[in-house]
Write an enzyme that holds these catalytic residues in place. Structure first.
Site, PDB file in Angstrom:
ATOM      1  N   GLY A 131       0.738  -1.100   0.198  1.00  0.00           N
ATOM      2  CA  GLY A 131      -0.154   0.105  -0.048  1.00  0.00           C
ATOM      3  C   GLY A 131       0.987   1.289  -0.018  1.00  0.00           C
TER       4      GLY A 131
ATOM      5  N   CYS B 101       2.320   0.558  -8.846  1.00  0.00           N
ATOM      6  CA  CYS B 101       3.432   1.127  -7.944  1.00  0.00           C
ATOM      7  C   CYS B 101       4.628   1.292  -8.986  1.00  0.00           C
ATOM      8  CB  CYS B 101       3.673   0.075  -6.978  1.00  0.00           C
ATOM      9  SG  CYS B 101       4.105  -1.571  -7.510  1.00  0.00           S
TER      10      CYS B 101
ATOM     11  N   PRO C  24       2.765   4.740   1.293  1.00  0.00           N
ATOM     12  CA  PRO C  24       3.499   4.791   2.370  1.00  0.00           C
ATOM     13  C   PRO C  24       3.118   5.747   3.493  1.00  0.00           C
ATOM     14  CG  PRO C  24       4.841   5.677   0.369  1.00  0.00           C
ATOM     15  CD  PRO C  24       3.164   5.384   0.105  1.00  0.00           C
TER      16      PRO C  24
ATOM     17  N   GLU D 217       5.541  -3.353   0.995  1.00  0.00           N
ATOM     18  CA  GLU D 217       5.594  -3.023  -0.346  1.00  0.00           C
ATOM     19  C   GLU D 217       4.908  -1.705  -0.771  1.00  0.00           C
ATOM     20  OE1 GLU D 217       7.434  -4.762  -2.517  1.00  0.00           O
ATOM     21  OE2 GLU D 217       8.081  -6.547  -1.301  1.00  0.00           O
TER      22      GLU D 217
ATOM     23  N   ILE E 295       0.052   4.790   4.985  1.00  0.00           N
ATOM     24  CA  ILE E 295      -0.497   3.860   5.851  1.00  0.00           C
ATOM     25  C   ILE E 295       0.718   2.870   6.182  1.00  0.00           C
ATOM     26  CG2 ILE E 295      -2.188   2.038   5.937  1.00  0.00           C
ATOM     27  CD1 ILE E 295      -3.451   4.873   5.498  1.00  0.00           C
ATOM     28  N   GLY E 296       1.824   2.780   5.349  1.00  0.00           N
ATOM     29  CA  GLY E 296       2.795   1.924   5.764  1.00  0.00           C
ATOM     30  C   GLY E 296       3.474   2.460   7.130  1.00  0.00           C
TER      31      GLY E 296
HETATM   32  N1  NAD Z   1       5.252  -2.091  -3.889  1.00  0.00           N
HETATM   33  C1  NAD Z   1       4.248  -2.724  -4.289  1.00  0.00           C
HETATM   34  O1  NAD Z   1       4.192  -3.771  -4.733  1.00  0.00           O
HETATM   35  C2  NAD Z   1       2.972  -1.899  -4.377  1.00  0.00           C
HETATM   36  C3  NAD Z   1       1.894  -2.407  -5.176  1.00  0.00           C
HETATM   37  C4  NAD Z   1       0.655  -1.871  -5.396  1.00  0.00           C
HETATM   38  C5  NAD Z   1       0.328  -0.799  -4.757  1.00  0.00           C
HETATM   39  N2  NAD Z   1       1.716  -0.130  -4.010  1.00  0.00           N
HETATM   40  C6  NAD Z   1       1.302   1.152  -3.449  1.00  0.00           C
HETATM   41  O2  NAD Z   1       0.069   1.177  -2.711  1.00  0.00           O
HETATM   42  C7  NAD Z   1      -0.400   2.585  -2.739  1.00  0.00           C
HETATM   43  C8  NAD Z   1      -1.832   2.468  -3.531  1.00  0.00           C
HETATM   44  O3  NAD Z   1      -2.460   1.385  -2.838  1.00  0.00           O
HETATM   45  P1  NAD Z   1      -3.856   1.835  -1.623  1.00  0.00           P
HETATM   46  O4  NAD Z   1      -4.464   2.996  -2.343  1.00  0.00           O
HETATM   47  O5  NAD Z   1      -4.681   0.574  -1.669  1.00  0.00           O
HETATM   48  O6  NAD Z   1      -2.900   2.029  -0.452  1.00  0.00           O
HETATM   49  P2  NAD Z   1      -3.418   2.009   1.092  1.00  0.00           P
HETATM   50  O7  NAD Z   1      -2.111   2.392   1.816  1.00  0.00           O
HETATM   51  O8  NAD Z   1      -4.395   3.236   1.211  1.00  0.00           O
HETATM   52  O9  NAD Z   1      -4.196   0.761   1.503  1.00  0.00           O
HETATM   53  C9  NAD Z   1      -3.587  -0.451   1.458  1.00  0.00           C
HETATM   54  C10 NAD Z   1      -4.088  -1.305   2.531  1.00  0.00           C
HETATM   55  O10 NAD Z   1      -4.169  -0.611   3.650  1.00  0.00           O
HETATM   56  C11 NAD Z   1      -5.380  -0.780   4.551  1.00  0.00           C
HETATM   57  N3  NAD Z   1      -5.484   0.433   5.113  1.00  0.00           N
HETATM   58  C12 NAD Z   1      -6.212   1.607   4.989  1.00  0.00           C
HETATM   59  N4  NAD Z   1      -6.158   2.642   5.954  1.00  0.00           N
HETATM   60  C13 NAD Z   1      -5.473   1.939   6.942  1.00  0.00           C
HETATM   61  C14 NAD Z   1      -5.455   2.387   8.221  1.00  0.00           C
HETATM   62  N5  NAD Z   1      -5.867   3.447   8.825  1.00  0.00           N
HETATM   63  N6  NAD Z   1      -4.703   1.408   8.768  1.00  0.00           N
HETATM   64  C15 NAD Z   1      -4.510   0.146   8.594  1.00  0.00           C
HETATM   65  N7  NAD Z   1      -4.843  -0.207   7.391  1.00  0.00           N
HETATM   66  C16 NAD Z   1      -5.368   0.611   6.408  1.00  0.00           C
HETATM   67  C17 NAD Z   1      -6.426  -0.663   3.194  1.00  0.00           C
HETATM   68  O11 NAD Z   1      -7.726  -1.379   3.523  1.00  0.00           O
HETATM   69  C18 NAD Z   1      -5.630  -1.791   2.330  1.00  0.00           C
HETATM   70  O12 NAD Z   1      -5.881  -3.111   2.681  1.00  0.00           O
HETATM   71  C19 NAD Z   1       0.424   3.384  -3.795  1.00  0.00           C
HETATM   72  O13 NAD Z   1       1.395   4.179  -3.133  1.00  0.00           O
HETATM   73  C20 NAD Z   1       1.076   2.028  -4.676  1.00  0.00           C
HETATM   74  O14 NAD Z   1       2.389   2.495  -5.035  1.00  0.00           O
HETATM   75  C21 NAD Z   1       2.568  -0.855  -3.829  1.00  0.00           C
END
Ligand code: NAD
Length: 484
Positions: free
Chosen positions: A192, A252, A194, A214, A196-197
């Site tokens: 997801g 990503c 950075p 990731e 939320i990471g």
């Molecule tokens: N490196 C990789 O392999 C890869 C692949 C795909 C996407 N991405 C990255 O992901 C991002 C887009 O994806 P997204 O919009 O789903 O990301 P996101 O961080 O919004 O969500 C990812 C996950 O986190 C959960 N989440 C959301 N809010 C949360 C919180 N407050 N606490 C805990 N968990 C929470 C979501 O339900 C989801 O399951 C982009 O930055 C993209 O570059 C990276």
């Protein structure tokens, strides 16, 4: 939410019991689950394509390339390699430790949490799961609430194929993720943003749980047109595929922006235009080959980025948007301001900024001034430039003369560095990602060295000094009393 808390408690309890029973450690169990994943994808190809179309408007061919086919290949590789991966690795110990022997065995972490994102909701859910299962863990998956059809499909279908006491799926958004993160896991794998990471890492820190993050970022693409001018046709095609050909740039590893010398910019733009037309026809909105923007919120984010008047002024191609259809036309920008949001936030959409430099060597400094990207792409045959990119910049990966293909190549580790992530997976790296490498040393009671123990004296200190240096001959002389 009380009911959800109970579901999570119950699921975790069951998964922990299953892990403790030792069932998931058996290679036979792991293989059965991997076979079941392959079967599940084969049996449900149409349904999977349907949910990916509902959630993202993905064409079924794109869906097969980026998700179904990818997952089947990943599971097949794991299945055929597992016997090799699980074999303990013998370590050659230095003579100093003779007659002890050493080896490393891969031990499953235990109960693993996988949180995935919406842009590749099938593959980014199942691929980490394949790694976790290969390594012998129990797994709980929460896919993204922003791809609700894929999430519901996984929640409904996985239990019909896989061991339900070991592999669980829970649906939900941030509130459910928050409940999950309040528990102790043995490993968390997150895909997801950075932003939320950071929340994931902070929650994991509470329990000192290892994490793989990731994440994303802005992946730059350098075109050194001097050295690759003859190949420009395929370069332009590859860049177009890397921007518009995979989930409409919502990936990503998409090409985020291009760096070129000023003198080449207009030729590049003129070459990109017909390629876009050849991919999506005169009306990309109706082509069926361009995925849509995932939600209204994401559409509005893109429209905010594009509606900055200074960015508007940089549009040289495209730029139209349709909120109802969640459509953003493939768009090219020439030199949007470097302090604009679009040049500082991951674009995650079908907009391609081209940034011009006086000399392509300046691309190194440009990239270094930004957070470490997930991938750097560079079209060049100049070995000096290649060396500079490799030695002066840092990124999850560098791909020369292609884009995105590194993701598909499971012989290479995939992951970010710094703001683009931590940890890596794919192929054998997935097995390692979900395994603890346990060091095993088999000591011998046959002999004992007094120099290891107090009381300390000069002889023992000399012995230890020589031992650290592995100066065996001098050690022998010391023990024979021939060296002071
Ligand atoms: N490196 C990789 O392999 C890869 C692949 C795909 C996407 N991405 C990255 O992901 C991002 C887009 O994806 P997204 O919009 O789903 O990301 P996101 O961080 O919004 O969500 C990812 C996950 O986190 C959960 N989440 C959301 N809010 C949360 C919180 N407050 N606490 C805990 N968990 C929470 C979501 O339900 C989801 O399951 C982009 O930055 C993209 O570059 C990276």
């Amino acid at each position: 939410m009380e009911a959800m808390k109970e579901t999570v408690d119950q699921s975790l309890r069951e998964m922990r019991e299953t892990f403790a029973s030792g069932r998931t450690r058996s290679v036979k169990w792991r293989k059965t689950q991997l076979e079941a994943i392959i079967e599940m994808v084969k049996d449900n190809e149409d349904k999977m394509c349907e949910v990916l179309f509902q959630d993202l408007g993905k064409h079924s061919t794109e869906a097969f390339r980026d998700e179904l086919g990818f997952v089947m290949r990943s599971a097949t590789t794991a299945l055929s390699s597992l016997d090799k991966w699980v074999v303990p690795r013998k370590s050659n110990l230095p003579l100093l430790f003779y007659p002890a022997t050493g080896k490393v065995i891969s031990e499953p972490y235990g109960t693993v949490l996988v949180l995935s994102s919406w842009n590749f909701p099938i593959s980014l859910s199942l691929d980490p799961m394949i790694g976790a299962i290969s390594a012998g863990n129990t797994v709980l998956l929460k896919a993204s609430e922003l791809s609700p059809n894929a999430s519901a499909f996984l929640a409904k279908t996985i239990p019909s194929y896989l061991d339900t006491k070991a592999i669980k799926v829970i649906e939900g958004g941030p509130d459910v993720a928050t409940i999950l993160l309040q528990h102790q896991w043995d490993k968390i794998f997150f895909t997801g943003s950075p932003r939320i990471g950071k929340i994931i890492m902070a929650a994991a820190a509470e329990h000192l749980t290892p994490v793989t993050l990731e994440l994303g970022g802005k992946c730059p693409t350098i075109i050194d047109h001097h050295s690759v001018s003859k190949d420009m046709k395929s370069i332009v095609k590859r860049i177009s595929g890397g921007k518009w050909g995979s989930c409409s740039g919502q990936a990503c590893i998409s090409v985020d922006y291009v760096l070129v010398e000023q003198s080449f910019a207009s030729s590049l733009i003129e070459m990109l235009k017909p390629v876009i037309k050849s991919f999506f026809g005169e009306n990309p909105k109706e082509s069926g080959c361009l995925a849509r923007i995932v939600t209204k919120k994401h559409f509005q984010r893109l429209s905010r980025l594009l509606n900055d008047p200074r960015v508007q002024a940089s549009i040289v191609y495209g730029g139209s948007m349709d909120e109802e259809k969640l459509y953003v036309e493939p768009t090219i920008l020439l030199n949007p301001p470097l302090d604009s949001e679009i040049m500082n936030e991951e674009i995650f959409g079908p907009i391609l900024p081209i940034i011009t430099l006086r000399d392509i060597q300046e691309s190194i400094g440009f990239i270094k001034s930004k957070p470490k990207p997930l991938a750097i792409y560079a079209f060049t045959k100049d070995d000096k430039l290649k060396t500079r990119i490799l030695s002066e910049t840092s990124s999850g990966s560098v791909t020369f003369n292609d884009v995105m293909i590194q993701y598909m190549c499971d012989a290479l580790p995939f992951g970010g560095v710094g703001e683009s992530g931590t940890g890596r997976y794919h192929g054998k790296y997935s097995f390692e990602c979900f395994s603890h490498e346990k060091a095993i040393m088999e000591g011998s009671l046959a002999m004992d060295l007094e120099a290891r123990y107090p009381p300390w004296n000069t002889f023992k200190l000399t012995f230890i000094r020589l031992a650290f240096r592995e100066a065996y001959f001098k050690l022998v002389l010391l023990m024979l009393g021939l060296k002071k």
